[in-house]
Structures are given as structure tokens and as C-alpha cells.
Scaffold this motif. Structure first.
Motif, PDB file in Angstrom:
ATOM      1  N   GLN A 165       2.070   5.203   3.286  1.00  0.00           N
ATOM      2  CA  GLN A 165       1.208   6.222   2.735  1.00  0.00           C
ATOM      3  C   GLN A 165       1.160   6.063   1.216  1.00  0.00           C
ATOM      4  O   GLN A 165       1.912   5.293   0.620  1.00  0.00           O
ATOM      5  CB  GLN A 165       1.727   7.610   3.125  1.00  0.00           C
ATOM      6  N   LEU A 166       0.298   6.834   0.589  1.00  0.00           N
ATOM      7  CA  LEU A 166       0.069   6.738  -0.847  1.00  0.00           C
ATOM      8  C   LEU A 166       1.368   6.837  -1.641  1.00  0.00           C
ATOM      9  O   LEU A 166       2.181   7.727  -1.420  1.00  0.00           O
ATOM     10  CB  LEU A 166      -0.888   7.858  -1.274  1.00  0.00           C
ATOM     11  N   CYS A 167       1.580   5.911  -2.590  1.00  0.00           N
ATOM     12  CA  CYS A 167       2.767   5.943  -3.439  1.00  0.00           C
ATOM     13  C   CYS A 167       2.462   5.222  -4.747  1.00  0.00           C
ATOM     14  O   CYS A 167       2.078   4.053  -4.736  1.00  0.00           O
ATOM     15  CB  CYS A 167       3.958   5.298  -2.739  1.00  0.00           C
ATOM     16  N   TRP A 168       2.636   5.932  -5.868  1.00  0.00           N
ATOM     17  CA  TRP A 168       2.453   5.314  -7.181  1.00  0.00           C
ATOM     18  C   TRP A 168       3.787   5.062  -7.879  1.00  0.00           C
ATOM     19  O   TRP A 168       3.831   4.384  -8.888  1.00  0.00           O
ATOM     20  CB  TRP A 168       1.578   6.203  -8.070  1.00  0.00           C
ATOM     21  N   ASP A 169       4.850   5.639  -7.364  1.00  0.00           N
ATOM     22  CA  ASP A 169       6.177   5.505  -7.967  1.00  0.00           C
ATOM     23  C   ASP A 169       6.823   4.215  -7.475  1.00  0.00           C
ATOM     24  O   ASP A 169       7.407   4.160  -6.396  1.00  0.00           O
ATOM     25  CB  ASP A 169       7.035   6.719  -7.586  1.00  0.00           C
ATOM     26  N   MET A 170       6.722   3.157  -8.273  1.00  0.00           N
ATOM     27  CA  MET A 170       7.175   1.852  -7.827  1.00  0.00           C
ATOM     28  C   MET A 170       8.690   1.789  -7.641  1.00  0.00           C
ATOM     29  O   MET A 170       9.185   1.094  -6.751  1.00  0.00           O
ATOM     30  CB  MET A 170       6.733   0.772  -8.809  1.00  0.00           C
ATOM     31  N   GLU A 171       9.444   2.496  -8.472  1.00  0.00           N
ATOM     32  CA  GLU A 171      10.894   2.505  -8.306  1.00  0.00           C
ATOM     33  C   GLU A 171      11.275   3.143  -6.977  1.00  0.00           C
ATOM     34  O   GLU A 171      12.176   2.672  -6.287  1.00  0.00           O
ATOM     35  CB  GLU A 171      11.558   3.241  -9.471  1.00  0.00           C
ATOM     36  N   GLN A 172      10.584   4.226  -6.619  1.00  0.00           N
ATOM     37  CA  GLN A 172      10.855   4.883  -5.344  1.00  0.00           C
ATOM     38  C   GLN A 172      10.457   3.967  -4.183  1.00  0.00           C
ATOM     39  O   GLN A 172      11.149   3.897  -3.166  1.00  0.00           O
ATOM     40  CB  GLN A 172      10.106   6.209  -5.244  1.00  0.00           C
ATOM     41  N   PHE A 173       9.344   3.266  -4.343  1.00  0.00           N
ATOM     42  CA  PHE A 173       8.923   2.349  -3.285  1.00  0.00           C
ATOM     43  C   PHE A 173       9.961   1.251  -3.076  1.00  0.00           C
ATOM     44  O   PHE A 173      10.293   0.906  -1.940  1.00  0.00           O
ATOM     45  CB  PHE A 173       7.560   1.722  -3.619  1.00  0.00           C
ATOM     46  N   LYS A 174      10.472   0.693  -4.180  1.00  0.00           N
ATOM     47  CA  LYS A 174      11.498  -0.350  -4.075  1.00  0.00           C
ATOM     48  C   LYS A 174      12.735   0.187  -3.355  1.00  0.00           C
ATOM     49  O   LYS A 174      13.329  -0.501  -2.513  1.00  0.00           O
ATOM     50  CB  LYS A 174      11.865  -0.858  -5.465  1.00  0.00           C
ATOM     51  N   TYR A 175      13.138   1.423  -3.719  1.00  0.00           N
ATOM     52  CA  TYR A 175      14.306   2.042  -3.081  1.00  0.00           C
ATOM     53  C   TYR A 175      14.068   2.190  -1.578  1.00  0.00           C
ATOM     54  O   TYR A 175      14.931   1.874  -0.758  1.00  0.00           O
ATOM     55  CB  TYR A 175      14.578   3.413  -3.697  1.00  0.00           C
ATOM     56  N   TRP A 176      12.867   2.681  -1.215  1.00  0.00           N
ATOM     57  CA  TRP A 176      12.535   2.889   0.201  1.00  0.00           C
ATOM     58  C   TRP A 176      12.506   1.564   0.958  1.00  0.00           C
ATOM     59  O   TRP A 176      13.039   1.463   2.064  1.00  0.00           O
ATOM     60  CB  TRP A 176      11.170   3.575   0.292  1.00  0.00           C
ATOM     61  N   GLY A 192      -0.503   0.784   1.576  1.00  0.00           N
ATOM     62  CA  GLY A 192      -1.741   1.481   1.288  1.00  0.00           C
ATOM     63  C   GLY A 192      -1.919   1.677  -0.212  1.00  0.00           C
ATOM     64  O   GLY A 192      -1.010   2.169  -0.881  1.00  0.00           O
ATOM     65  N   VAL A 193      -3.074   1.281  -0.752  1.00  0.00           N
ATOM     66  CA  VAL A 193      -3.344   1.386  -2.188  1.00  0.00           C
ATOM     67  C   VAL A 193      -4.652   2.133  -2.408  1.00  0.00           C
ATOM     68  O   VAL A 193      -5.695   1.734  -1.895  1.00  0.00           O
ATOM     69  CB  VAL A 193      -3.444  -0.009  -2.843  1.00  0.00           C
ATOM     70  N   MET A 194      -4.585   3.242  -3.174  1.00  0.00           N
ATOM     71  CA  MET A 194      -5.801   3.971  -3.514  1.00  0.00           C
ATOM     72  C   MET A 194      -6.261   3.591  -4.907  1.00  0.00           C
ATOM     73  O   MET A 194      -5.528   3.792  -5.880  1.00  0.00           O
ATOM     74  CB  MET A 194      -5.584   5.485  -3.465  1.00  0.00           C
ATOM     75  N   PRO A 195      -7.458   3.039  -5.066  1.00  0.00           N
ATOM     76  CA  PRO A 195      -7.968   2.714  -6.396  1.00  0.00           C
ATOM     77  C   PRO A 195      -8.071   3.970  -7.267  1.00  0.00           C
ATOM     78  O   PRO A 195      -8.499   5.028  -6.799  1.00  0.00           O
ATOM     79  CB  PRO A 195      -9.356   2.135  -6.105  1.00  0.00           C
ATOM     80  N   GLY A 275       1.175  -6.920   3.405  1.00  0.00           N
ATOM     81  CA  GLY A 275      -0.260  -6.674   3.403  1.00  0.00           C
ATOM     82  C   GLY A 275      -0.642  -5.694   2.315  1.00  0.00           C
ATOM     83  O   GLY A 275       0.168  -4.847   1.912  1.00  0.00           O
ATOM     84  N   ILE A 276      -1.871  -5.813   1.825  1.00  0.00           N
ATOM     85  CA  ILE A 276      -2.453  -4.844   0.890  1.00  0.00           C
ATOM     86  C   ILE A 276      -3.620  -4.185   1.599  1.00  0.00           C
ATOM     87  O   ILE A 276      -4.573  -4.852   2.014  1.00  0.00           O
ATOM     88  CB  ILE A 276      -2.940  -5.527  -0.404  1.00  0.00           C
ATOM     89  N   HIS A 277      -3.522  -2.856   1.769  1.00  0.00           N
ATOM     90  CA  HIS A 277      -4.524  -2.087   2.504  1.00  0.00           C
ATOM     91  C   HIS A 277      -5.228  -1.159   1.518  1.00  0.00           C
ATOM     92  O   HIS A 277      -4.688  -0.127   1.118  1.00  0.00           O
ATOM     93  CB  HIS A 277      -3.828  -1.280   3.603  1.00  0.00           C
ATOM     94  N   LEU A 278      -6.423  -1.550   1.075  1.00  0.00           N
ATOM     95  CA  LEU A 278      -7.144  -0.799   0.049  1.00  0.00           C
ATOM     96  C   LEU A 278      -7.986   0.321   0.653  1.00  0.00           C
ATOM     97  O   LEU A 278      -8.789   0.088   1.559  1.00  0.00           O
ATOM     98  CB  LEU A 278      -8.052  -1.745  -0.737  1.00  0.00           C
TER      99      LEU A 278
END
Length: 300
Positions: A165-176, A192-195, A275-278
């Protein structure tokens, strides 16, 4: 080849669309899909309204995607859905050649405290689909980098891949990402990436439903281009902007937002995601610019 198998060979590119609410929007969608298809996406997903309120339009969009020459992936929620209804709908999808799905709980209806259906969680849906249909469907489950890890055992056993799901916090994404791998979850991760293109839409997407953290860089981007008095009330009753620098700010925000999105994609790619899902938002020009400028398709 299943998408999950393809992800183990290379990073995939895909898009998300939604069923338009108007006849004009539906008529324009094939053209949008045609433009997106020049990037040879491995699949295109289509959202699904709570309780299947737009299931007819969803199925129509899935057929557009299929006819365009790529794999349609339908979202599917448990909201207001019975076991019998779910089985009947999924049989219809199979009959129409749609055998990929993203299993979701969905948003609880306004004023309710439950899903108003037979299942309370997406995991219940995944198990039901596996029990009823075996491996006829390839199933993706939603990953929430900013939530807790709900994908330790059941999902890992019976789903095929994770779509975040949507995530802009890269540090949190790395942790997850590290945490689910340590927990033994080996499924491919499709991100998932939202422009970032519009102030109001960005803030609304982050806070109204997702509760996403907007990192300091994104907050500064919004602040630098703030539309007075606020992005949700930027024009008067006649459509005239209150902010005398409205046009310049909108243009600058979009340009800086595209650059922000490209940097985020670069960071995800560096982490080795599958994968990158735009989220295409049913538009193709801005998404095309992001792909072209990032070299994403060339690099893939």
C-alpha cells in the motif's frame, strides 16, 4: 507464467486503473490503456468498489486490459460480500478469463463497525478462494509498511505475492521489508507508487484513508507551493483562484512532484523490489513522463 514467478526473474512494471463513473470516462479509458501499453506492462490492475458496487464496470475494464494484450488483475474486497456472492462473482471472472486478483478487506462502510459481510479480514478471503478454487487464481495480498506485519503465516502459505500500500517513508519501508524477510515471508514484493502531481490529492490520499506519513521532503514540497488559503479551498464560487500565484505554484508543484516520484522509484529499485506498480489515476501523460525521465522501462 504467473506474475509471482516472473517477479523472481526480473522487476515488473504495472499500472493501477479505476472504473470511471461517467460514460465519457469509460469511453476514454481504452485510449489511456493503449498509451500505457507502449511500456509493455506485465499487468494492469483495476480497483473494486466496496461491496462490488462497481463490479460491472470493473469487469468491463478488466476486459479492456485483457484485449489490450496484458494481464488484468482485479481488486476484490470482502465488504458487504457473502460467501455465496463471492463465489458467484469469482466464477464469472474466471469465465471471462480473469484469474489474477488482489485480495483486500476494503474500507469499513461509513457508520458501521464491521465489514457487513461473511468475512472480517482479507486473510479469510484468501483462504476461502484457495479452498473453493485451488490454484485457479493467482492471489496478491496487500502489504502495509506503516502497519504491523499481518503476513507471517497464513498469507505466506497461500498467497502468491505482496502488493504494498501507499508509503512515502523510505526508512519505514526498509524496516518493514527487512522484518517480513526475517519473519520468513519470501513472497515477491510489488511496490505501489502514487505519482505526486496535485497538492489536494496528495494530502487527501495520505490522510483521509491511508494514514500515511508524509516525509519531510514531501512536506517541504507542499509547503513551498502552498495554495492559499488551502489546497482544498483554492478557488472562489466563480472558479477564480484566491492565490495570485496559483498557476505558477500548481505548475511548480507538479514538476517537483514528478522529480520526487522518480527519486522514490530509484530508491525502491535500489532495494531490489520485485515490481513497480504505478497508480496511473486513469491518466497516461504524467505517468509516461515519469517512466521516460526515470529510464524505468529501459532499465527493466
Amino acid at each position: 507464467m504467473k506474475l509471482s514467478e516472473a517477479m523472481r526473474e526480473k522487476m515488473l512494471l504495472s499500472f493501477e486503473l479505476f472504473p470511471p463513473k461517467t460514460e465519457k470516462g469509460m469511453a476514454n479509458l481504452p485510449g489511456t490503456i493503449e498509451h500505457l501499453m507502449k511500456y509493455r506492462p506485465e499487468y494492469i490492475s483495476c480497483t473494486y468498489g466496496a461491496g462490488g458496487g462497481n463490479v460491472g464496470a470493473n469487469r468491463e475494464v478488466c476486459q479492456m486490459i485483457k484485449n489490450a494484450g496484458t494481464t488484468p488483475v482485479t481488486h476484490f474486497t470482502v465488504i458487504k460480500n457473502t460467501k455465496e456472492g463471492i463465489k458467484e462473482q469469482l466464477e464469472q471472472y474466471l469465465a471471462e478469463g480473469v484469474d489474477h486478483m488482489l485480495a483486500l478487506r476494503g474500507d469499513i462502510p461509513l457508520g458501521e463497525t464491521t465489514t457487513c459481510g461473511d468475512f472480517n479480514y482479507a486473510t479469510d478471503l484468501v483462504k476461502f478462494v484457495r479452498d473453493e478454487f485451488g490454484d485457479k487464481f493467482e492471489i496478491a495480498v496487500a502489504g502495509s509498511p506503516e502497519g504491523h506485519i499481518a503476513c507471517r503465516s497464513l498469507d505466506a502459505d497461500i498467497a502468491d505475492y505482496i502488493m504494498t500500500q501507499l508509503c512515502w517513508d523510505m526508512e519505514q519501508f526498509k524496516y518493514w521489508l527487512d522484518a517480513i524477510r526475517e519473519a520468513g515471508v519470501t513472497m515477491p514484493v510489488d511496490v505501489g507508487v502514487m505519482p505526486i502531481l496535485d497538492q489536494a490529492a496528495t494530502i487527501n490520499m495520505a490522510l483521509s484513508r491511508n494514514g500515511c506519513v508524509m516525509d519531510s521532503e514531501l512536506c517541504r514540497l507542499i509547503s513551498r507551493n502552498w495554495l492559499f488559503p488551502n489546497p482544498f479551498n483554492a478557488k472562489d464560487a466563480d472558479g477564480k483562484p484566491f492565490d495570485m500565484f496559483y498557476e505558477d505554484k500548481v505548475k511548480r508543484f507538479k514538476e517537483e512532484g514528478i522529480e520526487y516520484t522518480i527519486r522514490q522509484i530509484d530508491e525502491y529499485r535500489a532495494l531490489g523490489v520485485d515490481g513497480i506498480h504505478l497508480y496511473a489515476l486513469n491518466k497516461w501523460k504524467d505517468v509516461s513522463e515519469i517512466i521516460d525521465r526515470s529510464g524505468l522501462r529501459t532499465l527493466i
